[in-house]
Design a protein around this motif. Sequence first.
Motif, short mmCIF file in Angstrom:
data_model
loop_
_atom_site.label_atom_id
_atom_site.label_comp_id
_atom_site.label_asym_id
_atom_site.label_seq_id
_atom_site.Cartn_x
_atom_site.Cartn_y
_atom_site.Cartn_z
N ASP A 175 48.58 41.86 40.48
CA ASP A 175 48.80 42.49 39.18
C ASP A 175 49.42 43.88 39.27
OD1 ASP A 175 47.57 40.34 37.80
OD2 ASP A 175 45.60 41.15 38.31
N LYS B 29 53.10 34.59 34.73
CA LYS B 29 52.79 36.02 34.71
C LYS B 29 53.93 36.83 35.33
CE LYS B 29 50.01 37.74 37.84
NZ LYS B 29 48.76 37.94 38.61
N SER C 6 46.02 41.83 46.16
CA SER C 6 46.44 40.59 45.51
C SER C 6 45.74 39.37 46.11
CB SER C 6 47.96 40.41 45.64
OG SER C 6 48.35 40.24 46.99
N TYR D 200 43.65 36.70 44.13
CA TYR D 200 44.15 35.48 43.52
C TYR D 200 44.10 34.30 44.49
CZ TYR D 200 45.39 37.75 39.22
OH TYR D 200 45.32 38.41 38.01
N THR E 240 48.94 32.79 36.54
CA THR E 240 49.49 33.34 37.78
C THR E 240 50.20 32.29 38.63
OG1 THR E 240 47.79 35.06 37.84
CG2 THR E 240 48.88 34.55 39.93
#
Length: 410
Positions: free
Chosen positions: A142, A163, A296, A299, A364
């Motif tokens: 993000d 995203k 990250s 995720y 995502t």
Amino acid sequence: MLQGAIERLADPAVPQKLCFFFNAQLHHVLHAMPLAIELARDPRFAVDVVAMTHDHIAMARDIARRHGASTIRFVQVEGPMLSAFTRLAGSATPPKLVALAAARGRLAEYDAIVVPERTSLLLRHAGLKRTCFIHTCHGAGDRAVGYDRRIRQFDFVLLAGDKQRRRMLDKGLIREGHYAVVGYGKFDLTRDRAPARLFPQDRPVVLYNPHFSPKLSSWPGMGLDVVRLFAEDGRFNLIVAPHIRMYDGRRRRERMERRLEEFSRLPHVHIDLGSAASVDMSYTRMAAVYLGDVSSQIYEFVVRPRPCLFLNAHGANWQGNPSYRHWHYGPVHEDADHIVEKVAHAIASHGAYAAVQQKGIEDTFDREGRSASERAGRAVADYLTSRLRHGTMPRTTSFGFGRGSALAHE
């Protein structure tokens, strides 16, 4: 390279020469090799992997072997000057600008260069103006750094999901016909690999995965307290696996390993400051709980929704900030006090966050239809074939590099 392009225009049967170039830390290999494997199966392309270290070549070669990609050629860029700068820097990889200088002559031979990072775009200023540059990204997090303005200078960009597509379009980083949403190829490499057993007792496994940036990471101010409290408590097995860039320097890693030695001897604590296991999803797959800050890798953990919690060590005003969307996936704490109890609470309260995690994953990662690797291979093959057929060359306009930005965190 120009001569080769002329030959391919005259005879489409001559394969286009593609380079997968690894000019950063080891984790980038896993983000580009899925595409390399797919394109190596297409007779329209001749695929080389070019890297700066033996470790990169070894990992890429092993991945290719396991997936039956026997036609890929592997090339390590070497030389006494490169070795000297690497030793001077004390890092696992050579300084990026030195590496680019050392590799430039070889890279000029290719029709297209695929990279997970952005610094290699500087090669355009070193004469590679007709080369096609393709970006795979490296992670689907993000933070704003993932939406670097340099991305607009790539000829083609592969995206994990809506995203990234939405944010990059909003920022003018991609344009129609020059990107594809394909999913997350790294999952294809790791899906069927069973994690190794690390601990003698079957306690719940907590993965502590602090980021490398001192301005954002929980490690400098809280890390040792976190490890100590888990070591003393004993209810959980703990994996300590910071982002691989945190201890990229050999001397820094050795110093920290000495500081953590008393904990690493414990049967319920496993410390990894930068092995392949810290980047190949071994830990995100085996852990029951994720403890972190802004990496990250969250995720890669919540792709299968599970409890997580976050440490706000830098006093971020994170509510409503898209760079901290993942902090809605579990409790956020301002300190590491009573961290073991906080983990237990995160497990008990996971039901309140599961739906938010699932929605974030759907946004995502695009997981419709074929594998991400297949989709990426088709998208890039179609783009490169069309580019050759129409004689399209990359743009050579302003590259959007601000002062000091070429080596930004990636």
